[in-house]
Design an enzyme around this catalytic site. Structure first.
Site, PDB file in Angstrom:
ATOM      1  N   LYS A  17      36.664  31.279  41.897  1.00 49.77           N
ATOM      2  CA  LYS A  17      35.819  32.479  41.987  1.00 49.77           C
ATOM      3  C   LYS A  17      34.966  32.585  40.741  1.00 49.77           C
ATOM      4  CE  LYS A  17      34.011  35.792  44.037  1.00 49.77           C
ATOM      5  NZ  LYS A  17      32.790  35.211  43.445  1.00 49.77           N
TER       6      LYS A  17
ATOM      7  N   LYS B 195      36.803  40.101  43.276  1.00 51.65           N
ATOM      8  CA  LYS B 195      36.973  39.791  44.694  1.00 51.65           C
ATOM      9  C   LYS B 195      38.258  39.004  44.984  1.00 51.65           C
ATOM     10  CE  LYS B 195      32.027  39.868  45.910  1.00 51.65           C
ATOM     11  NZ  LYS B 195      31.359  40.013  44.600  1.00 51.65           N
TER      12      LYS B 195
ATOM     13  N   SER C 282      32.442  39.724  39.580  1.00 53.90           N
ATOM     14  CA  SER C 282      32.933  39.357  40.915  1.00 53.90           C
ATOM     15  C   SER C 282      34.275  38.639  40.929  1.00 53.90           C
ATOM     16  CB  SER C 282      31.892  38.498  41.641  1.00 53.90           C
ATOM     17  OG  SER C 282      30.823  39.291  42.082  1.00 53.90           O
TER      18      SER C 282
ATOM     19  N   SER D 187      30.415  34.918  47.159  1.00 56.07           N
ATOM     20  CA  SER D 187      30.413  36.176  46.415  1.00 56.07           C
ATOM     21  C   SER D 187      29.530  37.225  47.077  1.00 56.07           C
ATOM     22  CB  SER D 187      29.978  35.950  44.959  1.00 56.07           C
ATOM     23  OG  SER D 187      30.545  36.921  44.117  1.00 56.07           O
TER      24      SER D 187
END
Length: 314
Positions: free
Chosen positions: A231, A70, A67, A124
């Protein structure tokens, strides 16, 4: 204790063989002589605004990034100029997700694009990232093409995307390339704000309902860390991952940590990096984490060696 499926790891390593060989030729680490012990198999540290690494471990090795993807999704979406106050429809996926894509969001409901972006970053939310791509001018495929074009424009030469969520292990990048991405993303205040939101109550329409979301990085709740961008990521192929801008030793630092064993390992590594920058202490990691890293490195090296041998025989 977690046991790796070496056969599965080798399978997806073969998928990125050309990139892995290139990384092997460049060298495993930018600053391998520096004695910093980390649980993460691949890592990079730089000052904000600079792509020059002050520490690297296997920083040129292409690996699945889960992820962390992203961050690029957010960057492409914001640079598209799409209005943040537009209501987006959460439509049923047009293709099956590469991994578990559980969501609490109801098919057919709507949410403002700004809030869709926020929950994609801080919590997420995979359906949110997918919806951002699906609503892009030209559609989903055009969005993924834009992700790869942006990576190339940023000089992320060992990076490739196939989806906007990170659910595919074929989304590949390097710790060094992700420093470039984080520095580019940090220029957008929306990414800084949304990715570090601690808690958020998202409001949906058609039907009207709300859901609570929490940040996947526990460090955003600690003022002493001064987290400015964050993140996390996880896939079985990618391990635990974290990219972050935070305050370390009085400076804003980009930290990229890819592929570690435990849920809290990236946070522990961030602490070890912070102490290393302050005192030079090398730090210690748990035996299980060391064994995990050794097995992963052995798998990478075996594939790289096999590829080198094959190339030499041609």
């Amino acid at each position: 204790m977690h046991k790796m499926n070496i056969a599965r790891i080798l399978l997806w390593l073969v998928l990125c063989l050309p990139l892995a060989v290139s990384a092997q030729q460049k060298g495993a680490s930018v600053a391998g002589a520096q004695n910093l012990n980390l649980a993460s198999v691949n890592a990079a540290v730089a000052m904000v605004g600079s792509n020059e690494l002050v520490f690297g471990r296997n920083a040129d090795r292409p690996v699945p990034i889960a992820s962390i993807t992203k961050v690029m999704t957010a960057l492409v979406m914001l640079e598209s100029g799409a209005p943040l106050n537009e209501w987006l429809v959460f439509e049923k996926r047009h293709t099956a997700a590469a991994a578990n894509a559980y969501t609490r969001i109801r098919i057919g409901s709507t949410m403002r694009r700004a809030d869709v972006l926020r929950i994609a970053l801080m919590s997420s939310e995979n359906f949110a990232a997918y919806t951002l791509a699906r609503s892009h001018p030209g559609g989903f495929d055009a969005f993924v093409d834009a992700m790869n074009a942006k990576a190339k424009a940023l000089g992320m030469m060992n990076t490739h995307f196939v989806d906007p969520t990170g659910l595919s292990a074929e989304n590949l990048s390097t710790a060094g390339d992700l420093v470039k991405l984080v520095n580019a993303a940090a220029k957008h205040p929306e990414i800084r704000e949304y990715s570090t939101t601690g808690y958020f109550r998202g409001n949906f329409r058609n039907p009207r309902y709300s859901l609570s979301f929490g940040n996947t990085n526990a460090l955003v709740h600690r003022e002493s860390w001064g987290v400015e961008l964050s993140k996390t990521g996880y896939l079985s192929e990618a391990g635990r991952c974290l990219v972050m801008i935070s305050e370390m030793n009085g400076k804003q630092v980009v930290t990229v940590l890819l592929d570690s064993l435990g849920t809290r390992s990236p946070m522990g590594d961030a602490g070890r990096i912070k102490r290393w920058l302050d005192t030079g202490a090398s730090g210690q990691v748990a035996k299980a984490a060391r064994q995990y890293a050794q097995e992963k490195n052995a798998a990478y090296n075996a594939v790289a060696q096999s590829a080198s041998t094959t190339t030499a025989l041609k």
